[in-house]
Every structure is written in structure tokens, then in C-alpha cells.
Design an enzyme around this catalytic site. Structure first.
Site, PDB file in Angstrom:
ATOM      1  N   ARG A   6       0.806  -1.224   0.000  1.00  0.00           N
ATOM      2  CA  ARG A   6       0.000   0.000   0.000  1.00  0.00           C
ATOM      3  C   ARG A   6       0.842   1.279   0.000  1.00  0.00           C
ATOM      4  O   ARG A   6       0.411   2.310  -0.451  1.00  0.00           O
ATOM      5  CB  ARG A   6      -0.851   0.001   1.267  1.00  0.00           C
ATOM      6  CG  ARG A   6      -2.315  -0.090   0.966  1.00  0.00           C
ATOM      7  CD  ARG A   6      -3.131  -0.049   2.200  1.00  0.00           C
ATOM      8  NE  ARG A   6      -2.398  -0.610   3.347  1.00  0.00           N
ATOM      9  CZ  ARG A   6      -2.987  -1.070   4.440  1.00  0.00           C
ATOM     10  NH1 ARG A   6      -4.273  -1.048   4.541  1.00  0.00           N
ATOM     11  NH2 ARG A   6      -2.293  -1.552   5.430  1.00  0.00           N
ATOM     12  N   LYS A  49       2.740 -19.650   6.645  1.00  0.00           N
ATOM     13  CA  LYS A  49       1.858 -20.033   7.720  1.00  0.00           C
ATOM     14  C   LYS A  49       1.367 -18.791   8.441  1.00  0.00           C
ATOM     15  O   LYS A  49       2.021 -17.755   8.305  1.00  0.00           O
ATOM     16  CB  LYS A  49       2.567 -20.975   8.681  1.00  0.00           C
ATOM     17  CG  LYS A  49       3.821 -20.341   9.337  1.00  0.00           C
ATOM     18  CD  LYS A  49       4.348 -21.233  10.384  1.00  0.00           C
ATOM     19  CE  LYS A  49       3.674 -20.956  11.703  1.00  0.00           C
ATOM     20  NZ  LYS A  49       4.367 -19.979  12.543  1.00  0.00           N
ATOM     21  N   ASP A  81       7.051 -24.078   5.499  1.00  0.00           N
ATOM     22  CA  ASP A  81       7.295 -24.365   6.909  1.00  0.00           C
ATOM     23  C   ASP A  81       8.801 -24.198   7.033  1.00  0.00           C
ATOM     24  O   ASP A  81       9.561 -25.075   6.628  1.00  0.00           O
ATOM     25  CB  ASP A  81       6.888 -25.792   7.274  1.00  0.00           C
ATOM     26  CG  ASP A  81       7.074 -26.046   8.765  1.00  0.00           C
ATOM     27  OD1 ASP A  81       8.106 -25.588   9.297  1.00  0.00           O
ATOM     28  OD2 ASP A  81       6.215 -26.670   9.386  1.00  0.00           O
ATOM     29  N   HIS A  82       9.230 -23.049   7.534  1.00  0.00           N
ATOM     30  CA  HIS A  82      10.655 -22.720   7.391  1.00  0.00           C
ATOM     31  C   HIS A  82      11.564 -23.696   8.142  1.00  0.00           C
ATOM     32  O   HIS A  82      12.743 -23.777   7.860  1.00  0.00           O
ATOM     33  CB  HIS A  82      10.936 -21.260   7.755  1.00  0.00           C
ATOM     34  CG  HIS A  82      11.024 -20.985   9.220  1.00  0.00           C
ATOM     35  ND1 HIS A  82       9.929 -20.825  10.019  1.00  0.00           N
ATOM     36  CD2 HIS A  82      12.093 -20.841  10.038  1.00  0.00           C
ATOM     37  CE1 HIS A  82      10.318 -20.589  11.260  1.00  0.00           C
ATOM     38  NE2 HIS A  82      11.635 -20.591  11.305  1.00  0.00           N
ATOM     39  N   LYS A 141      15.752 -25.700   7.283  1.00  0.00           N
ATOM     40  CA  LYS A 141      16.963 -25.680   8.121  1.00  0.00           C
ATOM     41  C   LYS A 141      17.842 -26.889   7.800  1.00  0.00           C
ATOM     42  O   LYS A 141      17.340 -28.008   7.681  1.00  0.00           O
ATOM     43  CB  LYS A 141      16.571 -25.698   9.611  1.00  0.00           C
ATOM     44  CG  LYS A 141      15.902 -24.404  10.082  1.00  0.00           C
ATOM     45  CD  LYS A 141      15.562 -24.474  11.558  1.00  0.00           C
ATOM     46  CE  LYS A 141      14.666 -23.319  11.982  1.00  0.00           C
ATOM     47  NZ  LYS A 141      15.339 -22.091  12.344  1.00  0.00           N
ATOM     48  N   GLU A 175      11.916 -21.004  23.222  1.00  0.00           N
ATOM     49  CA  GLU A 175      12.392 -19.665  22.859  1.00  0.00           C
ATOM     50  C   GLU A 175      12.515 -18.840  24.125  1.00  0.00           C
ATOM     51  O   GLU A 175      11.719 -18.998  25.059  1.00  0.00           O
ATOM     52  CB  GLU A 175      11.388 -19.001  21.916  1.00  0.00           C
ATOM     53  CG  GLU A 175      11.288 -19.681  20.577  1.00  0.00           C
ATOM     54  CD  GLU A 175      10.386 -18.903  19.627  1.00  0.00           C
ATOM     55  OE1 GLU A 175      10.924 -18.207  18.770  1.00  0.00           O
ATOM     56  OE2 GLU A 175       9.158 -18.978  19.785  1.00  0.00           O
ATOM     57  N   ASP A 194       0.743 -21.994  16.598  1.00  0.00           N
ATOM     58  CA  ASP A 194       1.871 -21.280  15.976  1.00  0.00           C
ATOM     59  C   ASP A 194       3.035 -22.227  15.670  1.00  0.00           C
ATOM     60  O   ASP A 194       3.720 -22.051  14.667  1.00  0.00           O
ATOM     61  CB  ASP A 194       2.331 -20.165  16.939  1.00  0.00           C
ATOM     62  CG  ASP A 194       3.444 -19.305  16.366  1.00  0.00           C
ATOM     63  OD1 ASP A 194       3.381 -18.986  15.165  1.00  0.00           O
ATOM     64  OD2 ASP A 194       4.368 -18.937  17.117  1.00  0.00           O
ATOM     65  N   HIS A 235       5.740 -26.733  12.711  1.00  0.00           N
ATOM     66  CA  HIS A 235       7.150 -27.100  12.888  1.00  0.00           C
ATOM     67  C   HIS A 235       7.327 -28.423  13.650  1.00  0.00           C
ATOM     68  O   HIS A 235       8.057 -29.309  13.226  1.00  0.00           O
ATOM     69  CB  HIS A 235       7.917 -26.008  13.640  1.00  0.00           C
ATOM     70  CG  HIS A 235       7.766 -24.640  13.045  1.00  0.00           C
ATOM     71  ND1 HIS A 235       7.657 -24.428  11.693  1.00  0.00           N
ATOM     72  CD2 HIS A 235       7.725 -23.403  13.611  1.00  0.00           C
ATOM     73  CE1 HIS A 235       7.549 -23.120  11.465  1.00  0.00           C
ATOM     74  NE2 HIS A 235       7.578 -22.492  12.607  1.00  0.00           N
ATOM     75  N   LYS A 250       7.330 -19.722  24.698  1.00  0.00           N
ATOM     76  CA  LYS A 250       8.050 -18.443  24.678  1.00  0.00           C
ATOM     77  C   LYS A 250       8.491 -18.165  26.115  1.00  0.00           C
ATOM     78  O   LYS A 250       7.879 -18.652  27.068  1.00  0.00           O
ATOM     79  CB  LYS A 250       7.113 -17.320  24.225  1.00  0.00           C
ATOM     80  CG  LYS A 250       6.499 -17.583  22.843  1.00  0.00           C
ATOM     81  CD  LYS A 250       7.077 -16.692  21.795  1.00  0.00           C
ATOM     82  CE  LYS A 250       6.450 -16.907  20.446  1.00  0.00           C
ATOM     83  NZ  LYS A 250       7.407 -16.940  19.346  1.00  0.00           N
TER      84      LYS A 250
END
Ligand code: BG6
Length: 515
Positions: free
Chosen positions: A70, A177, A206-207, A211, A245, A264, A269, A367
Site C-alpha cells: 500500500r 503459515k 514451513d521454514h 533448516k 524460545e 503457531d 514445525h 516463549k
């Protein structure tokens, strides 16, 4: 699989890093359009990954990058934005000559997703790039936008003829995702996407699959003879998959609240890690064969009968992390102070097949936990009989093979060894493989690998529709159970999660690893 027309091998590309010379996987003429180009993911991961690929000589000389957003930007503003993102976040060093080549193919299209004129302009831009840069009509559309916009963007691509693959050119859609928020919404999204794109045109990111350490699970299991004979219920006691994390939710309140840790991270993952750890050997290393095995094992996953005892959701309270006082989830900016969203999730899963019957797979993520670490620990049964005194083996744990996904990438094998001295005392020791010590090349970022694979049309590392839907099928009952059964308990930031998760394993006579 990459078709020959997707790949071209350059004779001599002066910009190629010598370390990549043996790689024949270079994208053919192509371009990438990013929707949501002003977002965090684009700035921190996608733009740097494009530059790193160019820097490694893995993109064609006329590669083009189109931003769609935008913002009232000119092409130059967009290029400046990419420049800043690359300078700040790219993995490989900045080289002016690479940048100068890349910038030739950068364009910006300004508009909203329901703006027909903007999509017409996008079509013209692609045509112009085909002529100026030789992109050959081959474009991937990266939807780095919240899922509520997927249907609109996909329909606009169709309406303006951007999804059509004419004259041997390809068009692909890359979807980030979260892919839906439950099985029903995922199915709806799949239907919308597949109305426009054929299955082999769709790449769901799906990163974790990008890896190096995750791809190495397959090498470890299927390129060796050592592990596979004991990779089953006869020797394995249980498996623990942890993705911890230390960060909180940062500036992602809008995305995270109402989604939570299980959706998430576990839905994608961790279930993908489980699938790679538990699946049977594929007939070959190609997308269909891999998907078939992953689908089979995900289809055999069973939830605990008592979801109250076999799953735990929790939320972080304030606490201390790395010597710093941090606030709780409910105090984070943009979070509903009565939110029931989980920031920690642990589940105990079974896999009902001959290889794994009776072996629990414990998955956890959170987290604000003790530290950032992702690992898969395959914990073996104790020796059936010990000729040593109990006192001599007090410090002997269970053998374990730990795949260290990040940050300290490698593999650890833990086993018992005699302590030097005059008595027979056995204690745990470990044997380590560390990427940094065994290989000179550093690992590419997941997004480098995945973007390159999209341009090559190589679908090995992208979950299929069935995998995504099966994963929601596993998760939905957990979400529904906790939706009905009250507020998640809290854990202090900087700890290893709620006591309820410890109790879950204690009931099974086990405990979580403290990585
Ligand atoms: C993302 C999640 O998919 O993965 C984030 O949405 C999480 O919440 C991130 O922080 C972690 O990725 P990585 O590669 O840093 O482990």
C-alpha cells in the site's frame, strides 16, 4: 522435482562464491513478487535471503524482485528499503557489484489487494521485466500476508491472468503459515487456493524444513546403518521434541493473541519434526515419496485419551530472563488482559504403527523459557540387565541421541562410560558432532534454501495439503478441549514452563530434558 527447464548451469558466473561451485542447483530465468513486502518477515528474512542467493551466484543474472504494498513508494524507495534490510540482516557480506546487478530487476507496485488497477499494473510490470530482464514469464508470488487476505490475493491473481502458465512459463504461489486456524478453515483455504493454482504450483512454507539440521534428520537416519536398526519400539523408550524460545511475543500481539503456541508451532514445525523422525524410509528422495511417508505417519498419530492429563497449555507470567526483569504475557502491549492464549504447549502423542506402538512422543514449545533451543532427543531404554552395582551406576542415565537443531547445530550421542579410577563406576558422557567443526561452509538460512527451491520448482521441503490438514486434525481436539476447560496456568518467564508439564512426564516415570 525441478524440471530441466527450471535449472540452468552457468559456465562462469564471476559473482559466485567458490564454496558453491559444486552446486548445480541454480535457478533459471525468473522473478519473485512479494505481497506484504513492508512486513517484518519480508524485511528480516525474505529480502536478505534473495540477496544471499544472488551473492552466492544461485540466481540468474536477470532475476527480478517485485514488491507489492500500500505504501506510496517509488521503485527507488523500495530498492532503498531492500538495501537497508540486506545491510542489516543478510548472512553473507555486502558486495556492491552483486547489489548493482540485483537492483536492475527491482520494481514496486503500489496498491491494495482489492485494487484492480494495481493488479493490472503488476501484470504490465511482469511483461516489462520479461523484456528488460529476460525473466521468461516465470514468476513466483509470495503471500507474506495474514491468512485473511489469501483468498483475495489469490482471486486477484486469477482475475488478472497472473496465475496462467502460458508458453512454457511457470507461475507459482508461495504461502506462509499460519495455514488456517483449524481443520475447517485450512480446508476452505486449500479449496480457494486450488481453484486457481494446481497442486504442483503451490508451495507452503514451513521454514523449519529449510533448516540444514532438519534436512539432516533424513541423512542421519537413511544414509547410515548405525541408527535405523534401533530406531523403533524395541530400543527407544520415548522421544522428546523441544522448541524453546527465550523471547516473548515482541511486537506480534496482533498475530499471536488468539493463535497461541500450539497453533503457531506444534501444528507445523513440531509435527513436521515428528514426521521426519518417525516416518519410514521413502522410496526415493523426491517430493511425492517424502510426502507419502510423512502423510502415513501423521495419519497414525493418536492423542492421549485424557486430554487434561496428556496435554498442557500455559501462559508466561513476569519473571527474570538473562538477568533482566520481563513482563508477563497479559501485560504485553496489544494483548487482551483477560486473554486465554497459550504461550506454552506440551503434548504427549502416540504413533499407532508397528515401529512405534507404545513409544510416547512428547512435544513442547514455549516463549520466555530458560533459553533458545530446538532439539529432538531419542531416548533409549535402559540396558535390560546391569552386571554393575546399583551404587556404581547411580549417575548413569538413559542413552540418548540428540539432534541439536539450533542454536548449537549438531548431534550428540549420550552413553555411559567407566569413570577412570580403581573402582567400576559408570557415568554419562557424550560424543559430539558440531557443524562448525566438521564443515567449513556455514549453513544457509532456511529461507535461502526454500526460495531457491520455489524458483527451481523443487517441492521436497514443502508440506502438502494432506499434511497440513492431518496436522490440524491432531491439534483441533486439543484446542477445543482447552477452550472449554478454562484459563491456562501460568509459568514464570525464564523457567522451563509450568509444573503441570513436569507432572505430565512424572506420571509416566520420566522427566523433561533440561537442554
Ligand atoms: C515462527 C513462529 O514460525 O517460528 C514464531 O511464528 C517463532 O513464533 C519462529 O518465533 C521461530 O523460528 P526460528 O527459526 O527462530 O526457530
Amino acid at each position: 522435482m525441478a524440471s530441466p527447464s527450471d535449472t540452468f548451469v552457468t559456465g562462469a558466473n564471476p559473482l559466485r562464491d567458490p564454496a558453491d561451485r559444486r552446486l548445480p542447483r541454480i535457478a533459471g530465468p525468473s522473478g519473485l513478487v512479494i505481497f506484504g513486502v513492508t512486513g517484518d518477515l519480508s524485511r528480516k528474512k525474505l529480502m536478505p535471503a534473495v540477496y544471499d542467493l544472488a551473492n552466492r551466484g544461485l540466481l540468474p543474472p536477470g532475476f527480478s524482485l517485485v514488491g507489492f504494498a500500500r505504501r506510496e513508494w517509488q521503485h527507488e524507495d523500495f530498492a532503498q528499503e531492500v538495501h537497508d534490510a540486506v545491510k542489516e540482516h543478510s548472512r553473507t557480506p555486502f558486495r556492491e557489484e552483486v547489489w548493482q546487478q540485483l537492483i536492475q530487476g527491482m520494481r514496486f507496485v503500489q496498491g491494495t489487494f482489492d485494487d484492480d488497477a494495481a493488479f493490472e499494473q503488476l501484470r504490465d510490470t511482469i511483461k516489462e521485466l520479461d523484456e528488460a530482464q529476460g525473466t521468461g514469464g516465470n514468476f513466483a508470488f509470495y503471500l507474506s500476508v495474514p491468512p485473511k487476505f489469501f483468498p483475495k490475493v489469490v482471486q486477484q491473481l486469477k482475475k488478472h491472468g497472473l496465475a496462467d502458465q502460458a508458453d512454457g512459463a511457470w507461475r507459482r504461489a508461495v504461502i506462509e503459515k499460519p495455514f488456517g486456524h483449524d481443520l475447517v478453515s485450512a480446508k476452505e483455504l486449500n479449496a480457494i487456493v486450488h481453484e486457481v493454482f494446481a497442486p504442483d504450483q503451490v508451495f507452503r512454507i514451513d521454514h523449519y524444513l529449510g533448516k540444514e539440521t532438519v534436512q539432516n534428520i533424513l541423512a542421519l537416519r537413511f544414509a547410515n546403518t548405525l541408527f535405523e536398526p534401533i530406531w523403533n519400539r524395541s530400543y527407544v523408550d520415548h522421544v522428546q521434541i523441544t522448541m524453546a524460545e527465550d523471547i516473548g511475543i515482541g511486537g506480534r500481539a496482533g498475530y499471536y493473541d488468539g493463535i497461541g503456541a500450539a497453533r503457531d508451532v506444534i501444528q507445523n514445525h513440531l509435527l513436521q519434526l515428528l514426521a521426519l523422525t518417525a516416518m519410514e524410509e521413502p522410496a526415493s528422495f523426491d517430493a511425492d515419496a517424502l510426502a507419502a511417508e510423512k502423510t502415513k505417519v501423521l495419519g497414525a498419530v493418536r492423542l492421549p485419551e485424557d486430554l487434561g492429563k496428556g496435554t498442557v497449555l500455559a501462559q508466561y507470567a513476569g519473571g527474570w530472563q538473562g538477568g533482566e526483569k520481563v513482563i508477563g504475557y497479559l501485560q504485553e502491549e496489544g494483548i487482551d488482559p483477560h486473554s486465554k492464549t497459550d504461550t506454552y504447549a506440551a503434548v504427549k502423542l502416540r504413533i499407532d504403527n508397528r515401529r512405534w506402538a507404545g513409544v510416547p512422543f512428547y512435544l513442547r514449545t514455549g516463549k520466555r523459557l530458560g533459553r533458545r533451543v530446538t532439539e529432538i532427543a531419542v531416548v533409549f531404554q535402559r540396558a535390560p540387565h546391569s552386571p554393575f552395582d546399583h551404587t556404581a551406576t547411580e549417575e548413569l542415565g538413559q542413552n540418548a541421541l540428540v539432534i541439536r537443531v539450533q542454536p548449537d547445530e549438531g548431534v550428540t550421542l549420550r552413553f555411559g562410560s567407566k569413570v577412570p579410577g580403581t573402582s567400576m563406576e559408570v557415568r554419562d558422557v557424550s560424543m559430539d558432532f558440531a557443524y562448525g567443526e566438521s564443515f567449513t561452509e556455514s549453513s544457509p538460512e532456511a529461507y535461502e534454501r526454500l526460495i531457491l527451491d520455489v524458483l527451481l520448482g523443487d517441492a521436497n521441503l514443502f508440506p502438502r495439503t494432506e499434511e497440513v490438514e492431518l496436522s490440524w486434525k491432531i491439534l483441533d481436539p486439543i484446542e477445543q478441549y482447552w477452550e472449554k476447560n478454562g484459563k491456562p496456568p501460568q509459568y514464570s518467564a525464564g523457567t522451563w514452563g509450568p509444573v503441570e508439564a513436569d507432572e505430565m512426564l512424572e506420571r509416566d516415570g520420566r522427566s523433561w530434558r533440561r537442554p
